[in-house]
Design an enzyme around this catalytic site. Structure first.
Site, PDB file in Angstrom:
ATOM      1  N   GLU A  83       0.516  17.738   7.103  1.00 55.02           N
ATOM      2  CA  GLU A  83      -0.749  18.412   6.741  1.00 55.02           C
ATOM      3  C   GLU A  83      -1.220  19.305   7.895  1.00 55.02           C
ATOM      4  O   GLU A  83      -1.359  18.833   9.021  1.00 55.02           O
ATOM      5  CB  GLU A  83      -1.802  17.344   6.414  1.00 55.02           C
ATOM      6  N   LYS A 262      -9.129   7.989   4.227  1.00 53.79           N
ATOM      7  CA  LYS A 262      -7.884   8.766   4.240  1.00 53.79           C
ATOM      8  C   LYS A 262      -7.886   9.668   5.481  1.00 53.79           C
ATOM      9  O   LYS A 262      -6.866   9.852   6.134  1.00 53.79           O
ATOM     10  CB  LYS A 262      -7.784   9.574   2.944  1.00 53.79           C
ATOM     11  N   ASP A 278       5.698   0.777  11.341  1.00 55.02           N
ATOM     12  CA  ASP A 278       5.702   0.533   9.898  1.00 55.02           C
ATOM     13  C   ASP A 278       4.404   1.093   9.296  1.00 55.02           C
ATOM     14  O   ASP A 278       3.367   0.432   9.269  1.00 55.02           O
ATOM     15  CB  ASP A 278       5.818  -0.980   9.666  1.00 55.02           C
ATOM     16  N   HIS A 375      -9.366  24.805   6.685  1.00 51.11           N
ATOM     17  CA  HIS A 375      -8.108  24.433   6.018  1.00 51.11           C
ATOM     18  C   HIS A 375      -7.393  25.666   5.488  1.00 51.11           C
ATOM     19  O   HIS A 375      -6.182  25.791   5.585  1.00 51.11           O
ATOM     20  CB  HIS A 375      -8.389  23.475   4.851  1.00 51.11           C
TER      21      HIS A 375
HETATM   22  C1  MEV Z   1      -8.221  15.613   4.543  1.00 55.02           C
HETATM   23  O1  MEV Z   1      -6.886  15.284   4.828  1.00 55.02           O
HETATM   24  C2  MEV Z   1      -9.160  14.540   5.058  1.00 55.02           C
HETATM   25  C3  MEV Z   1     -10.626  14.723   4.663  1.00 55.02           C
HETATM   26  O2  MEV Z   1     -10.719  14.851   3.237  1.00 55.02           O
HETATM   27  C4  MEV Z   1     -11.350  13.509   5.160  1.00 55.02           C
HETATM   28  C5  MEV Z   1     -12.784  13.422   4.696  1.00 55.02           C
HETATM   29  O3  MEV Z   1     -13.144  13.954   3.632  1.00 55.02           O
HETATM   30  O4  MEV Z   1     -13.544  12.722   5.411  1.00 55.02           O
HETATM   31  C6  MEV Z   1     -11.172  16.002   5.244  1.00 55.02           C
END
Ligand code: MEV
Length: 423
Positions: A83, A262, A278, A375
C-alpha cells in the site's frame, strides 16, 4: 463435468523450474509475470524447502520508515507492504512525535500458552491432573532447556472443565524469550497430552498453542503539545479534540473500529512481514484483544489534558527474533540488522510504536483535510506506471495527473501524452 485447469497429480514432486514451466504454458503467463516471481535460484530453492509446491517468490516492496525515536533510541523500521501510503505515513508520524521526545514503550514477559484438550474424562480428572504438575514439568523439561538457559521456561498451568462441552482443558504457560514460540508450545502440548492420556482414562481431542497471546503484550505511548498539531485551518486544540472524538467513535462503533485498527495493523503487519514473523498469528491475537470486552473496539486511546495530546496502544504482539522463518530467511536477517538486531521484546515494542504511529498519522489526516488527497498523490505514480511512464517520466506524469485531477487510466494516458509532447 468440472471446469478450470487441472494440474498433474505429481505437481508437488516436480522441481520449481518444472512447476514454473508447466504453469507458464497452462496459464499462458507473460514473461514479466514470470520474471517478477522468479527471485534467484537460491531464493527459489529456499522457497521450495519452506512451502510445498513452491512456484516462486512474491516481491512485496520493502520500504524504510525512518526517524523513529523509541525509548531514546533512533530506529529505522523496514516495512514490507504493497500500500503506497504506509511507509510515508509512518515516517511522517515518527518525525512529528520525535519533536516532543518520541515514543515510550514497555512489554510484559513473553509468556505464551498452549492448550491440551481432553474428552471423555472421569469426574476427578481435574484434581488428578493438577496433582501431576511436577511429573508433567519433568516430562517437558528437555523441550525447554534452551529457553531456560535464556531465562525463560515453564511458568505454570491451570486446568478447567468447560461447561458447554464437558471437555477438560489444560493450559500450560511458557516464557519463550526471543522465540515466537509456536514450535515449542505445540511440542509441550503434545507431550503433555501423551502423558495425561497414558495415565487417565480419557482421549486427546487436540493439543496446540493458542495464538491469543494475551499475556504477551507490548505498549507504546507519546505526548504532543498542541502547538505542534495545527493543520489544514484547524488549531492544535481542535485537531487534538477531533482525534480524541474520532477514537471515541471507533470505540463506540465496531464498523469504524475495524478500519481504525486496520490502520494500526498497516504498521504492525508490515513490520511482521519484513522480519518474516507470523503475520496471521499476530493479527489473530491483536483482533481478539480488540474484542476482549465483548465488543470490537479501538486498539488505541487518546486524551487531551494540560495542553498535551497523549496517544497510547496496548496489544499482544507475539513477535520472535529466532525460530520459524525469522533469522532463517536472509530477507528477515536484513530487516533485523536494520533494526539493530533487537531481542523479541524490543521488536514488539517497536511494533507497538509503529502501530500507534500509523494510527496517529491516519487520524491526523482524517480529522483535518481527509486522507484522499495524500493517497491520490501516491496512487498517481502507479497510474503513471500503468500508462507506460518509466524513469523520471513517472514523477512528471504523476504530477500532471494531480494537476488534471483525473485519477484514472484515461487521465494517466492524457497526462503521459501531455508530458511527452512537452505541453
Ligand atoms: C488505510 O490503509 C488505513 C486508514 O483507513 C486507517 C483509518 O481510517 O484510520 C486510513
Amino acid at each position: 463435468m468440472t471446469s478450470g485447469i487441472d494440474l498433474p497429480a505429481g505437481f508437488r514432486k516436480l522441481s520449481t523450474v518444472e512447476r514454473r514451466k508447466l504453469l507458464g504454458e497452462r496459464f499462458m503467463l507473460q514473461q514479466d509475470e514470470l520474471d517478477a516471481t522468479a527471485g534467484s535460484s537460491e531464493l527459489l530453492s529456499l522457497a521450495d524447502i519452506m512451502v510445498e509446491s513452491a512456484i516462486g517468490v512474491m516481491p512485496v516492496p520493502l520500504g524504510l520508515a525512518h526517524g523513529f525515536l523509541i525509548d531514546g533510541v533512533l530506529r529505522s523500521v523496514p516495512l514490507a507492504v504493497e500500500e503506497p501510503s504506509v511507509v510515508a505515513a509512518a515516517s511522517y508520524a515518527a518525525a512529528t512525535v520525535r519533536r516532543s521526545g518520541g515514543f515510550s514503550t514497555s512489554t510484559t514477559e513473553p509468556v505464551m500458552t498452549c492448550q491440551v484438550v481432553l474428552s471423555d474424562c472421569g469426574v476427578d480428572a481435574e484434581e488428578q491432573i493438577t496433582a501431576w504438575e511436577s511429573d508433567i514439568v519433568q516430562r517437558i523439561e528437555p523441550l525447554l532447556s534452551g529457553m531456560q538457559r535464556r531465562g525463560g521456561g515453564y511458568r505454570g498451568m491451570d486446568v478447567a472443565r468447560l461447561q458447554q462441552t464437558g471437555l477438560v482443558r489444560v493450559r500450560m504457560h511458557i516464557d519463550v524469550r526471543d522465540a515466537m514460540g509456536a514450535n515449542v508450545l505445540n511440542s509441550v502440548a503434545e507431550q503433555t497430552a501423551e502423558f495425561l492420556c497414558s495415565r487417565l482414562d480419557c482421549a486427546r481431542l487436540m493439543a496446540i498453542l493458542t495464538n491469543a497471546a494475551s499475556q504477551r503484550c507490548a505498549r507504546a505511548q507519546f505526548s504532543l503539545p498542541l502547538q505542534l498539531l495545527g493543520r489544514a485551518g484547524y488549531s492544535g486544540r481542535q485537531i487534538a479534540e477531533r482525534i480524541v472524538l474520532a477514537t471515541q467513535f471507533a470505540d463506540e462503533d465496531p464498523e469504524r473500529a475495524v478500519t481504525h485498527n486496520k490502520g494500526v495493523m498497516n504498521g504492525i503487519t508490515s513490520l511482521a512481514l519484513a522480519t518474516a514473523n507470523d503475520t496471521r498469528g499476530i493479527e489473530a491475537a491483536v483482533h481478539a484483544w480488540a474484542a476482549r470486552s465483548g465488543r470490537y473496539r479501538s486498539l488505541t486511546h487518546y486524551q487531551l489534558s494540560d495542553g498535551v495530546l497523549s496517544g497510547s496502544i496496548e496489544a499482544p504482539l507475539p513477535f520472535g527474533v529466532i525460530g520459524g522463518a525469522v533469522g532463517f530467511h536472509p530477507a528477515s536477517r536484513f530487516a533485523l540488522k536494520l533494526l539493530g538486531n533487537p531481542d523479541a521484546a524490543t521488536l514488539a515494542r517497536i511494533a507497538a510504536a509503529v502501530g500507534l504511529a500509523q494510527n496517529f498519522a491516519a487520524l491526523y489526516a482524517l480529522v483535518a483535510e481527509g486522507i484522499q488527497s495524500g493517497h491520490m498523490r501516491l496512487h498517481s505514480t502507479r497510474l503513471a506506471w500503468s500508462a507506460g511512464a518509466r524513469g523520471d517520466e513517472v514523477a512528471q506524469v504523476a504530477e500532471r495527473i494531480a494537476q488534471l485531477g483525473r485519477y484514472n487510466a484515461d487521465g494517466a494516458a492524457a497526462a503521459l501524452k501531455s508530458v511527452r509532447s512537452g505541453q
